[in-house]
Scaffold this motif. Structure first.
Motif, PDB file in Angstrom:
ATOM      1  N   PHE A 334       0.841  -1.190   0.000  1.00  0.00           N
ATOM      2  CA  PHE A 334       0.000   0.000   0.000  1.00  0.00           C
ATOM      3  C   PHE A 334       0.873   1.235   0.000  1.00  0.00           C
ATOM      4  CE2 PHE A 334      -2.114   3.384   2.559  1.00  0.00           C
ATOM      5  CZ  PHE A 334      -3.066   3.742   1.603  1.00  0.00           C
ATOM      6  N   CYS A 335       0.567   2.186  -0.878  1.00  0.00           N
ATOM      7  CA  CYS A 335       1.295   3.451  -0.944  1.00  0.00           C
ATOM      8  C   CYS A 335       0.370   4.573  -0.488  1.00  0.00           C
ATOM      9  CB  CYS A 335       1.778   3.716  -2.362  1.00  0.00           C
ATOM     10  SG  CYS A 335       2.671   5.291  -2.518  1.00  0.00           S
ATOM     11  N   PRO A 336       0.653   5.179   0.656  1.00  0.00           N
ATOM     12  CA  PRO A 336      -0.223   6.254   1.152  1.00  0.00           C
ATOM     13  C   PRO A 336      -0.241   7.482   0.245  1.00  0.00           C
ATOM     14  CG  PRO A 336       1.158   5.386   2.917  1.00  0.00           C
ATOM     15  CD  PRO A 336       1.694   4.838   1.643  1.00  0.00           C
ATOM     16  N   THR A 337       0.904   7.837  -0.346  1.00  0.00           N
ATOM     17  CA  THR A 337       0.951   9.081  -1.123  1.00  0.00           C
ATOM     18  C   THR A 337       0.099   9.011  -2.387  1.00  0.00           C
ATOM     19  OG1 THR A 337       2.979   8.308  -2.208  1.00  0.00           O
ATOM     20  CG2 THR A 337       3.223   9.720  -0.264  1.00  0.00           C
ATOM     21  N   THR A 338      -0.032   7.830  -2.958  1.00  0.00           N
ATOM     22  CA  THR A 338      -0.873   7.667  -4.152  1.00  0.00           C
ATOM     23  C   THR A 338      -2.201   6.990  -3.845  1.00  0.00           C
ATOM     24  OG1 THR A 338       0.166   5.527  -4.677  1.00  0.00           O
ATOM     25  CG2 THR A 338       1.159   7.526  -5.640  1.00  0.00           C
ATOM     26  N   ASN A 339      -2.381   6.583  -2.582  1.00  0.00           N
ATOM     27  CA  ASN A 339      -3.589   5.862  -2.174  1.00  0.00           C
ATOM     28  C   ASN A 339      -3.871   4.712  -3.133  1.00  0.00           C
ATOM     29  OD1 ASN A 339      -5.845   5.360  -0.483  1.00  0.00           O
ATOM     30  ND2 ASN A 339      -7.200   6.434  -1.917  1.00  0.00           N
ATOM     31  N   SER A 340      -2.884   3.817  -3.236  1.00  0.00           N
ATOM     32  CA  SER A 340      -3.022   2.702  -4.172  1.00  0.00           C
ATOM     33  C   SER A 340      -2.460   1.417  -3.574  1.00  0.00           C
ATOM     34  CB  SER A 340      -2.303   3.018  -5.484  1.00  0.00           C
ATOM     35  OG  SER A 340      -0.918   3.203  -5.260  1.00  0.00           O
ATOM     36  N   VAL A 341      -2.994   0.310  -4.024  1.00  0.00           N
ATOM     37  CA  VAL A 341      -2.518  -1.015  -3.637  1.00  0.00           C
ATOM     38  C   VAL A 341      -1.851  -1.633  -4.859  1.00  0.00           C
ATOM     39  CG1 VAL A 341      -3.160  -3.328  -2.885  1.00  0.00           C
ATOM     40  CG2 VAL A 341      -4.278  -1.331  -1.870  1.00  0.00           C
ATOM     41  N   ALA A 342      -0.561  -1.932  -4.746  1.00  0.00           N
ATOM     42  CA  ALA A 342       0.195  -2.542  -5.834  1.00  0.00           C
ATOM     43  C   ALA A 342       0.218  -4.050  -5.650  1.00  0.00           C
ATOM     44  CB  ALA A 342       1.617  -1.986  -5.875  1.00  0.00           C
ATOM     45  N   VAL A 343      -0.073  -4.789  -6.707  1.00  0.00           N
ATOM     46  CA  VAL A 343      -0.174  -6.241  -6.648  1.00  0.00           C
ATOM     47  C   VAL A 343       0.772  -6.884  -7.645  1.00  0.00           C
ATOM     48  CG1 VAL A 343      -1.708  -8.232  -6.900  1.00  0.00           C
ATOM     49  CG2 VAL A 343      -2.601  -6.076  -5.983  1.00  0.00           C
ATOM     50  N   ASP A 344       1.676  -7.720  -7.127  1.00  0.00           N
ATOM     51  CA  ASP A 344       2.480  -8.602  -7.976  1.00  0.00           C
ATOM     52  C   ASP A 344       1.692  -9.898  -8.082  1.00  0.00           C
ATOM     53  OD1 ASP A 344       4.218 -10.414  -9.095  1.00  0.00           O
ATOM     54  OD2 ASP A 344       5.747 -10.252  -7.553  1.00  0.00           O
ATOM     55  N   LEU A 345       0.963 -10.061  -9.174  1.00  0.00           N
ATOM     56  CA  LEU A 345       0.015 -11.170  -9.282  1.00  0.00           C
ATOM     57  C   LEU A 345       0.704 -12.522  -9.182  1.00  0.00           C
ATOM     58  CD1 LEU A 345      -3.022 -11.442  -9.583  1.00  0.00           C
ATOM     59  CD2 LEU A 345      -2.701 -11.710 -12.050  1.00  0.00           C
ATOM     60  N   GLU A 346       1.842 -12.656  -9.835  1.00  0.00           N
ATOM     61  CA  GLU A 346       2.558 -13.929  -9.779  1.00  0.00           C
ATOM     62  C   GLU A 346       2.995 -14.242  -8.350  1.00  0.00           C
ATOM     63  OE1 GLU A 346       6.610 -15.973 -11.653  1.00  0.00           O
ATOM     64  OE2 GLU A 346       5.638 -14.289 -12.680  1.00  0.00           O
ATOM     65  N   GLY A 347       3.488 -13.220  -7.654  1.00  0.00           N
ATOM     66  CA  GLY A 347       3.894 -13.421  -6.267  1.00  0.00           C
ATOM     67  C   GLY A 347       2.722 -13.758  -5.367  1.00  0.00           C
ATOM     68  N   LEU A 348       1.555 -13.153  -5.628  1.00  0.00           N
ATOM     69  CA  LEU A 348       0.371 -13.428  -4.823  1.00  0.00           C
ATOM     70  C   LEU A 348      -0.120 -14.847  -5.055  1.00  0.00           C
ATOM     71  CD1 LEU A 348      -1.399 -11.886  -2.802  1.00  0.00           C
ATOM     72  CD2 LEU A 348      -2.950 -11.334  -4.684  1.00  0.00           C
ATOM     73  N   VAL A 349      -0.041 -15.317  -6.292  1.00  0.00           N
ATOM     74  CA  VAL A 349      -0.400 -16.710  -6.588  1.00  0.00           C
ATOM     75  C   VAL A 349       0.503 -17.660  -5.809  1.00  0.00           C
ATOM     76  CG1 VAL A 349      -0.424 -18.490  -8.381  1.00  0.00           C
ATOM     77  CG2 VAL A 349      -1.375 -16.222  -8.865  1.00  0.00           C
ATOM     78  N   LEU A 351       2.135 -17.042  -3.038  1.00  0.00           N
ATOM     79  CA  LEU A 351       1.842 -16.955  -1.613  1.00  0.00           C
ATOM     80  C   LEU A 351       0.652 -17.836  -1.256  1.00  0.00           C
ATOM     81  CD1 LEU A 351       2.669 -15.497   1.023  1.00  0.00           C
ATOM     82  CD2 LEU A 351       0.962 -13.757   0.482  1.00  0.00           C
ATOM     83  N   GLY A 352      -0.360 -17.837  -2.110  1.00  0.00           N
ATOM     84  CA  GLY A 352      -1.527 -18.683  -1.851  1.00  0.00           C
ATOM     85  C   GLY A 352      -1.218 -20.154  -1.945  1.00  0.00           C
ATOM     86  N   GLY A 353      -0.239 -20.510  -2.785  1.00  0.00           N
ATOM     87  CA  GLY A 353       0.119 -21.916  -2.913  1.00  0.00           C
ATOM     88  C   GLY A 353       1.068 -22.390  -1.839  1.00  0.00           C
ATOM     89  N   GLN A 354       1.814 -21.464  -1.208  1.00  0.00           N
ATOM     90  CA  GLN A 354       2.794 -21.808  -0.167  1.00  0.00           C
ATOM     91  C   GLN A 354       3.798 -22.851  -0.664  1.00  0.00           C
ATOM     92  OE1 GLN A 354       2.595 -20.576   3.546  1.00  0.00           O
ATOM     93  NE2 GLN A 354       2.005 -19.059   2.053  1.00  0.00           N
ATOM     94  N   ALA A 355       4.115 -22.777  -1.969  1.00  0.00           N
ATOM     95  CA  ALA A 355       5.003 -23.779  -2.546  1.00  0.00           C
ATOM     96  C   ALA A 355       6.415 -23.711  -1.980  1.00  0.00           C
ATOM     97  CB  ALA A 355       5.044 -23.610  -4.062  1.00  0.00           C
ATOM     98  N   HIS A 356       6.785 -22.585  -1.371  1.00  0.00           N
ATOM     99  CA  HIS A 356       8.144 -22.423  -0.868  1.00  0.00           C
ATOM    100  C   HIS A 356       8.379 -23.168   0.443  1.00  0.00           C
ATOM    101  CE1 HIS A 356       5.701 -19.388   1.168  1.00  0.00           C
ATOM    102  NE2 HIS A 356       6.567 -19.426   2.144  1.00  0.00           N
ATOM    103  N   LEU A 357       7.294 -23.633   1.079  1.00  0.00           N
ATOM    104  CA  LEU A 357       7.452 -24.301   2.363  1.00  0.00           C
ATOM    105  C   LEU A 357       7.817 -25.772   2.171  1.00  0.00           C
ATOM    106  CD1 LEU A 357       4.421 -22.703   4.183  1.00  0.00           C
ATOM    107  CD2 LEU A 357       6.827 -22.217   4.596  1.00  0.00           C
TER     108      LEU A 357
END
Length: 477
Positions: A334-349, A351-357
């Motif tokens: 989250f960036c307060p100055t631009t009031n925006s949420v930046a999403v790295d879609l590949e990274g979010l996928v 994270l949901g898979g937890q494949a790194h564990l």
């Protein structure tokens, strides 16, 4: 969410007994120089496990082969009993009566008997009500616990099993009591014992309230019930509780002592469960694929639920986007100055898979590990709109709390108008809790920093699940 997959877990073996085990490995999060205390105690990074010079065991272990793991288990039982010799009279105004027998067996052999049945293939720890005996498998059960969670994993499980004896001795449970009640009281009693250890009272073990306690909480998560379907033959039968419920019970005992455990009954459990879903409907998978569409659906749901005056914009970018005075917290920032949420879609996928564990199937893994992190960045936008500071330990825990509020609202039935597309399903709360413990992003500030104690992170999330927005701002102001 709607479309959630079944999460597997080991189901307890019972013979008029209770207990279960599995393993988990987590990943640490960044720390603050001055983090919050843990349940009123200082957050510590000291030693955890067996003391270098522990006092000898006071209980003989029947059937032992003299192994190291049996030695630790015998010390743990003796330690738990030392705790109850003083805590039981203080709590129940009656003398403490220890269990009648402490038994070890090898589940790979045919030469053992526990609770009137063979111990072959009984990879478990258990309390036998008819015989008032506590026992464990030394061939796999306890060694696996020790490898996954250290010495305190062994102590925690045996303290849980001893909790069943305490519940029965005190009259809190009887033969007619539901398993769900007995299990969560035992979780609570184990938390009370481990608080005693963390305070430095144990002559045999130590427990720090940072990574040491985090490992214990990971074990509690691993003992959750598997998610069942409404048309499953065993749905609702022999329940032990979700990870969220069992962690809550454990934390009650750790925070407030054994007297808090006596207040756990089926009504309290039902109130704590509230509208949170416990089973999947027929045909549901429980998994909502992480896509640009689903991210926008969550943003819409948050806007409906919280009605911000200036909803943050959503931006998709795999590279960190510069933001004045704020570090990115990939895969969502989250960036307060631009009031925006930046999403790295590949990274979010990912994270949901937890494949790194190393062993992701033992966690409550799934889509809501990712989505709870996403929601937390919108909760930072909500705090920014109110003028709250976003780069502090208080902000991190406030974010966890508000993420809990959003989670409960998206799981509610009826759910807020317009939030239909992201209704949470059974198991999603456990996925959020697992993420909060292992990666901490959903319980972090605008820079992605959180407090080191998973106990505090999960506690803040639970405050939100069971409370509301105002309570989060009041408690973590």
């Amino acid at each position: 969410m709607r479309s959630r997959r079944l999460v597997c877990a080991v189901v307890a073996v019972t013979l008029a007994a209770t207990g279960c085990s599995t393993t988990l490995t987590g990943r640490a999060v960044s720390v603050f120089d001055d983090p919050f205390s843990v349940a009123g105690m200082p957050a510590t990074d000291g030693p955890t496990g067996l003391r270098p010079d522990p006092e000898p065991a006071t209980r003989a272990v029947e059937g032992t082969d003299g192994s190291d793991v049996d030695h630790i288990a015998g010390l743990a039982v003796s330690d738990v009993e030392e705790f109850w010799h003083s805590a039981y009279p203080d709590t129940f105004s009656a003398p403490f009566v220890p269990v009648a027998a402490v038994v070890s067996w090898d589940a790979t052999r045919f030469d053992g008997i526990f609770c009137g049945d063979t111990t072959f293939a009984l990879v478990n720890a258990a309390y036998c009500y008819p015989d008032r005996a506590l026992g464990w498998d030394r061939s796999a059960m306890l060694p696996d616990l020790q490898r996954a969670y250290g010495d305190m994993g062994v102590a925690m499980v045996l303290a849980h099993e001893y909790g069943h004896a305490v519940s029965r001795l005190s009259g809190l449970t009887d033969d007619a009591s539901q398993t769900l009640l007995a299990e969560q009281q035992a979780d609570c009693f184990s938390g009370a014992y481990l608080r005693w250890v963390a305070e430095g009272n144990s002559p045999r073990f130590t427990l720090n309230t940072g990574e040491g306690l985090n490992a214990v909480l990971a074990g509690v998560i691993a003992f959750r019930d598997p998610v069942l379907y409404e048309d499953d033959l065993y749905a609702g039968v022999d329940e032990h509780g979700s990870a969220f419920e069992r962690l809550s019970a454990f934390q009650f005992g750790f925070t407030d002592g054994p007297s808090a455990c006596a207040s756990i009954d089926l009504r309290e459990i039902a109130q704590r469960r509230g509208d949170l879903p416990t089973m999947l409907g027929s045909g549901q998978t429980g998994e909502l694929p992480v896509t640009e569409f689903s991210v926008h659906a969550f943003a819409e749901a948050i806007n409906v639920i919280f009605a911000p005056r200036r909803p943050p914009a959503v931006r998709f970018d795999s590279r960190p986007v510069p933001c004045a005075d704020v570090r990115p917290s990939p895969p969502v920032s989250f960036c307060p100055t631009t009031n925006s949420v930046a999403v790295d879609l590949e990274g979010l996928v990912e994270l949901g898979g937890q494949a790194h564990l190393p062993e992701p199937h033992l966690l409550a893994t799934g889509d809501n590990v990712a989505y709870s992190a996403l929601v937390s960045r919108f909760m930072l936008a909500l705090q920014h709109e109110r003028g709250a500071r976003l780069d502090s330990a208080a902000a991190a825990l406030r974010t966890a709390c508000l993420t809990g509020v959003a989670t409960a609202k998206m799981a509610a039935d009826p759910h807020p108008s317009g939030a239909d597309s992201v209704v949470l399903t059974a198991g999603d709360v456990d996925e959020a809790v697992s993420g909060i413990l292992t990666n901490g992003l959903a319980a972090s500030d605008v820079n992605g920093d959180s407090v080191p104690a998973g106990f505090s992170r999960i506690d803040a999330f639970r405050v939100g699940v069971l409370g509301d927005t105002d309570r989060c701002f009041a408690r973590f102001g």
